[in-house]
Design a protein around this motif. Sequence first.
Motif, PDB file in Angstrom:
ATOM      1  N   ALA A 157       0.839  -1.189   0.000  1.00  0.00           N
ATOM      2  CA  ALA A 157       0.000   0.000   0.000  1.00  0.00           C
ATOM      3  C   ALA A 157       0.880   1.247   0.000  1.00  0.00           C
ATOM      4  CB  ALA A 157      -0.917  -0.007   1.223  1.00  0.00           C
ATOM      5  N   ASP A 158       0.420   2.281  -0.696  1.00  0.00           N
ATOM      6  CA  ASP A 158       1.176   3.532  -0.732  1.00  0.00           C
ATOM      7  C   ASP A 158       1.230   4.127   0.667  1.00  0.00           C
ATOM      8  OD1 ASP A 158       2.649   5.518  -1.881  1.00  0.00           O
ATOM      9  OD2 ASP A 158       0.927   6.716  -2.494  1.00  0.00           O
ATOM     10  N   ALA A 159       2.315   4.832   0.962  1.00  0.00           N
ATOM     11  CA  ALA A 159       2.493   5.416   2.289  1.00  0.00           C
ATOM     12  C   ALA A 159       3.121   6.787   2.143  1.00  0.00           C
ATOM     13  CB  ALA A 159       3.377   4.518   3.162  1.00  0.00           C
ATOM     14  N   ALA A 160       2.950   7.620   3.171  1.00  0.00           N
ATOM     15  CA  ALA A 160       3.477   8.980   3.124  1.00  0.00           C
ATOM     16  C   ALA A 160       4.992   8.993   2.963  1.00  0.00           C
ATOM     17  CB  ALA A 160       3.069   9.731   4.392  1.00  0.00           C
ATOM     18  N   ILE A 161       5.644   7.945   3.446  1.00  0.00           N
ATOM     19  CA  ILE A 161       7.104   7.889   3.408  1.00  0.00           C
ATOM     20  C   ILE A 161       7.627   7.481   2.037  1.00  0.00           C
ATOM     21  CG2 ILE A 161       7.426   5.454   4.012  1.00  0.00           C
ATOM     22  CD1 ILE A 161       9.275   8.421   5.607  1.00  0.00           C
ATOM     23  N   SER A 162       6.774   6.986   1.153  1.00  0.00           N
ATOM     24  CA  SER A 162       7.218   6.419  -0.126  1.00  0.00           C
ATOM     25  C   SER A 162       8.033   7.386  -0.985  1.00  0.00           C
ATOM     26  CB  SER A 162       6.012   5.901  -0.912  1.00  0.00           C
ATOM     27  OG  SER A 162       5.363   4.872  -0.217  1.00  0.00           O
ATOM     28  N   PRO A 163       7.599   8.652  -1.175  1.00  0.00           N
ATOM     29  CA  PRO A 163       8.400   9.550  -2.023  1.00  0.00           C
ATOM     30  C   PRO A 163       9.816   9.770  -1.507  1.00  0.00           C
ATOM     31  CG  PRO A 163       6.184  10.423  -1.717  1.00  0.00           C
ATOM     32  CD  PRO A 163       6.325   9.278  -0.762  1.00  0.00           C
ATOM     33  N   ALA A 164       9.976   9.910  -0.184  1.00  0.00           N
ATOM     34  CA  ALA A 164      11.314  10.098   0.377  1.00  0.00           C
ATOM     35  C   ALA A 164      12.175   8.862   0.161  1.00  0.00           C
ATOM     36  CB  ALA A 164      11.202  10.430   1.865  1.00  0.00           C
ATOM     37  N   PHE A 165      11.565   7.695   0.314  1.00  0.00           N
ATOM     38  CA  PHE A 165      12.277   6.431   0.113  1.00  0.00           C
ATOM     39  C   PHE A 165      12.742   6.322  -1.335  1.00  0.00           C
ATOM     40  CE2 PHE A 165      11.925   1.705   1.602  1.00  0.00           C
ATOM     41  CZ  PHE A 165      13.293   1.578   1.455  1.00  0.00           C
ATOM     42  N   GLU A 166      11.839   6.575  -2.266  1.00  0.00           N
ATOM     43  CA  GLU A 166      12.174   6.503  -3.683  1.00  0.00           C
ATOM     44  C   GLU A 166      13.277   7.502  -4.034  1.00  0.00           C
ATOM     45  OE1 GLU A 166      10.248   7.547  -8.043  1.00  0.00           O
ATOM     46  OE2 GLU A 166       8.937   7.469  -6.285  1.00  0.00           O
ATOM     47  N   SER A 167      13.190   8.716  -3.480  1.00  0.00           N
ATOM     48  CA  SER A 167      14.187   9.750  -3.766  1.00  0.00           C
ATOM     49  C   SER A 167      15.583   9.328  -3.317  1.00  0.00           C
ATOM     50  CB  SER A 167      13.784  11.060  -3.074  1.00  0.00           C
ATOM     51  OG  SER A 167      14.753  12.057  -3.292  1.00  0.00           O
ATOM     52  N   LEU A 168      15.677   8.720  -2.131  1.00  0.00           N
ATOM     53  CA  LEU A 168      16.981   8.265  -1.640  1.00  0.00           C
ATOM     54  C   LEU A 168      17.549   7.177  -2.549  1.00  0.00           C
ATOM     55  CD1 LEU A 168      19.288   8.169   0.345  1.00  0.00           C
ATOM     56  CD2 LEU A 168      17.885   6.713   1.839  1.00  0.00           C
ATOM     57  N   LEU A 169      16.707   6.235  -2.981  1.00  0.00           N
ATOM     58  CA  LEU A 169      17.184   5.163  -3.854  1.00  0.00           C
ATOM     59  C   LEU A 169      17.668   5.725  -5.195  1.00  0.00           C
ATOM     60  CD1 LEU A 169      14.659   2.247  -3.276  1.00  0.00           C
ATOM     61  CD2 LEU A 169      16.752   2.805  -2.045  1.00  0.00           C
ATOM     62  N   ARG A 170      16.944   6.685  -5.740  1.00  0.00           N
ATOM     63  CA  ARG A 170      17.364   7.276  -7.013  1.00  0.00           C
ATOM     64  C   ARG A 170      18.714   7.981  -6.864  1.00  0.00           C
ATOM     65  NH1 ARG A 170      13.657   7.931 -11.262  1.00  0.00           N
ATOM     66  NH2 ARG A 170      11.528   7.245 -10.830  1.00  0.00           N
ATOM     67  N   SER A 171      18.915   8.648  -5.735  1.00  0.00           N
ATOM     68  CA  SER A 171      20.183   9.355  -5.526  1.00  0.00           C
ATOM     69  C   SER A 171      21.340   8.365  -5.411  1.00  0.00           C
ATOM     70  CB  SER A 171      20.105  10.237  -4.283  1.00  0.00           C
ATOM     71  OG  SER A 171      20.062   9.464  -3.092  1.00  0.00           O
ATOM     72  N   LEU A 172      21.104   7.203  -4.782  1.00  0.00           N
ATOM     73  CA  LEU A 172      22.152   6.195  -4.663  1.00  0.00           C
ATOM     74  C   LEU A 172      22.538   5.628  -6.026  1.00  0.00           C
ATOM     75  CD1 LEU A 172      21.032   4.217  -1.491  1.00  0.00           C
ATOM     76  CD2 LEU A 172      22.985   5.749  -1.705  1.00  0.00           C
ATOM     77  N   SER A 173      21.605   5.654  -6.960  1.00  0.00           N
ATOM     78  CA  SER A 173      21.908   5.170  -8.299  1.00  0.00           C
ATOM     79  C   SER A 173      22.912   6.084  -9.000  1.00  0.00           C
ATOM     80  CB  SER A 173      20.624   5.073  -9.131  1.00  0.00           C
ATOM     81  OG  SER A 173      20.893   4.528 -10.404  1.00  0.00           O
ATOM     82  N   GLN A 174      22.899   7.379  -8.638  1.00  0.00           N
ATOM     83  CA  GLN A 174      23.783   8.353  -9.267  1.00  0.00           C
ATOM     84  C   GLN A 174      25.130   8.452  -8.554  1.00  0.00           C
ATOM     85  OE1 GLN A 174      22.920   9.834 -12.173  1.00  0.00           O
ATOM     86  NE2 GLN A 174      21.109   8.520 -12.021  1.00  0.00           N
ATOM     87  N   SER A 175      25.120   8.425  -7.221  1.00  0.00           N
ATOM     88  CA  SER A 175      26.352   8.495  -6.446  1.00  0.00           C
ATOM     89  C   SER A 175      26.090   7.901  -5.074  1.00  0.00           C
ATOM     90  CB  SER A 175      26.846   9.939  -6.310  1.00  0.00           C
ATOM     91  OG  SER A 175      25.912  10.720  -5.584  1.00  0.00           O
ATOM     92  N   ALA A 176      27.129   7.344  -4.472  1.00  0.00           N
ATOM     93  CA  ALA A 176      26.957   6.682  -3.177  1.00  0.00           C
ATOM     94  C   ALA A 176      28.274   6.677  -2.428  1.00  0.00           C
ATOM     95  CB  ALA A 176      26.463   5.246  -3.378  1.00  0.00           C
TER      96      ALA A 176
END
Length: 317
Positions: A157-176
């Motif tokens: 189920a969608d949750a309020a935290i989902s956008p922040a979670f997705e944003s962190l994962l996308r950033s790790l794809s670019q640099s980590a």
Amino acid sequence: MTSGVLPSFGITLAAARGARTVYTLTGRRGMDSLSTDGELTSADRDGFRGRLVSVPLGESAFEDLRCSAFRFERSTGDAAGMADVARLIFVVHGGVSVQDDADEVEVGAGQWFLVPARRSFVMHSTGSSRLLSVLLPTRKLRTPRERLDALGMRPLADAAISPAFESLLRSLSQSAPNDNTVEADLTAHALLDLARALLAAQPASEPDDPDDAVRARVHDFIEHNYADPNLHVSVISAALGVSVRRLHRLFESEPLSISQCIRRWRVTAAGRELLLTDEPFETIARRVGFGSSDTGYRGFRDEYGMTPAEYRRRGRA
């Protein structure tokens, strides 16, 4: 293509390099590289194309997989080896079907799902797709294994935290950050916090086992009341109508006792406050439920292996 040890579709092996690594996957060799904990196949094995970004973060990991149509099957034997690893996947585009012996579900773009941790299953796509995955030790999720099993095999189920979670994962794809650094440790803690929040936001389903139901209620009560400095086992006992003796018995085989669960929630909350505010730790410790700053200091050092001041300084470096 980078030579050497490749990651598996089940858990990243890029820890051998200790840094974010990008792999180009081509044809049969590329498919074999993703078959360590199961078998990856395709109707067009020679034409298979993929790109994998693999990031080791201590006991956790991140993967960004883009690939053409595939079919991945994990057997019962392979599943046994993955029993201590939970994989949360966000579908960026495309979609996948996940099937076990009992059911099959479709997971589309913009949805999260949890790979079944202890079951054999088949996952496949009919076209190109992109999957962002975070791999975490199940013992650190504060979620009973039965609950994790119940959440598998369906979109979350969608949750309020989902956008922040997705944003962190996308950033790790670019640099980590490189593995075994303070930055990597803080990132791993952030992934754990977001994963716990996403799982906690899922609609409750009553477990078949009454003991599991009570444990789930205890975890839920702690999550919503950890900031109360008077929270302890007897308070939970009275609120849930369960004897203190039974509560202790129910948590004897769990990774954390009830008191340790309470402390971990408080320490995790304090860690977030240290990075987001300039308030002294004494103020933060009392706000998250520690009865005194000394108790908070001890709890923080036990969990993170450093003082609150060191945690704040390194986290902002």
